[in-house]
Write a protein that holds these residues in place. Structure first.
Motif: not given
Length: 258
Positions: A65-71, A184-195, A201-205
């Motif tokens: 939750p804190d990561l989503l807020n900072q991002f 969205v490129f940062d979201i894709a990077t996170m998803e690629m390494w830790t799907p 999904h969490l950031f869209r929510e």
């Protein structure tokens, strides 16, 4: 203290902290930079805790939750009006006149530097030309959905570059790949390494709960994921790292199937 062959990344971090005071809670403050022999060094205030990479999945989820807020705060920054797009230099300027120009140049083999002549890997390496070009063509079909809006993009946004004390995010480090472009490129990077984190999904929510929406997210996310994955394929082919190369291929194939 960190060391690097070049000081450009450290200078970029200094500029970011100076230009965006609100990022000081995310980027550890730099005390000093300089040269030690042929190496550049950077001394920063140590962020308490450890990288998310060294934590259990349950611990990471606790601070998401804190990561989503900072991002999300990165997308709210007021960027320099004439700062360009793509990789940021130490003066805060992007290397290109548009985001689409940067994306097109990224896989160009004729420029100088590390990637000069990289397509030779098709002939003298493990990089499979048919596989690469098929997915590159699919990526190109999605280019029309990628917006020209400018956001601050970390460029290497993964759990190894995020620090936490177990309660909150205390630092987001290594801004050497920082750029202006589509977040969205940062979201894709996170998803690629830790799907397993399901960060997309969490950031869209999170965005929906905050009353916002991300236009053409599916197309932008697929474009960015293919972009980052294809870049990783050629990197591991360059390094002759068969294991990592096959790992990225499995990720691409699973993404296509899903």
């Amino acid at each position: 203290m960190r060391f690097n062959n070049k000081g450009e990344g450290f200078a970029k971090e200094q500029w970011l902290c100076g230009r965006f005071p609100s990022l000081r809670s995310s980027i550890p403050s730099i005390v000093d930079t300089g040269l030690y022999g042929e190496l550049s060094y950077c001394i920063s205030i140590r962020a308490p805790g450890q990288s998310l990479q060294s934590m259990q999945l349950s611990q990471i989820r606790y601070v998401i939750p804190d990561l989503l807020n900072q991002f999300a705060q990165f997308q709210q920054l007021s960027l320099p009006e004439h700062g360009g797009y793509g990789m940021i230099n130490s003066e805060g300027n992007g290397m290109c006149g548009s985001w689409s120009e940067f994306l097109e140049l990224f896989f160009d083999e004729t420029g100088s530097g590390f990637w000069y002549g990289w397509k030779q890997l098709f002939k003298a390496g493990i990089l499979e030309q048919d596989y690469f070009e098929a997915w590159y063509s699919r990526m190109a079909e999605l280019a029309e959905f990628v917006p020209e809006e400018r956001y601050l993009v970390h460029g290497d946004f993964h759990v190894g570059n995020i620090i936490s004390d177990g309660k909150r995010i205390t630092g987001i480090v290594d801004w050497e790949m920082g750029m202006y472009g589509d977040f969205v490129f940062d979201i894709a990077t996170m998803e690629m390494w830790t799907p397993e984190l399901q960060f997309s999904h969490l950031f869209r929510e999170y965005t929906h709960e905050m009353g916002g929406r991300i236009d053409s997210f599916e197309e932008r996310f697929l474009y960015a994921t293919l972009f980052k994955s294809l870049d990783a394929l050629r990197f591991y082919a360059m390094k002759k790292d068969r294991g990592a190369y096959e790992h990225i291929k499995r990720f691409i194939d699973k993404m296509a199937a899903g």
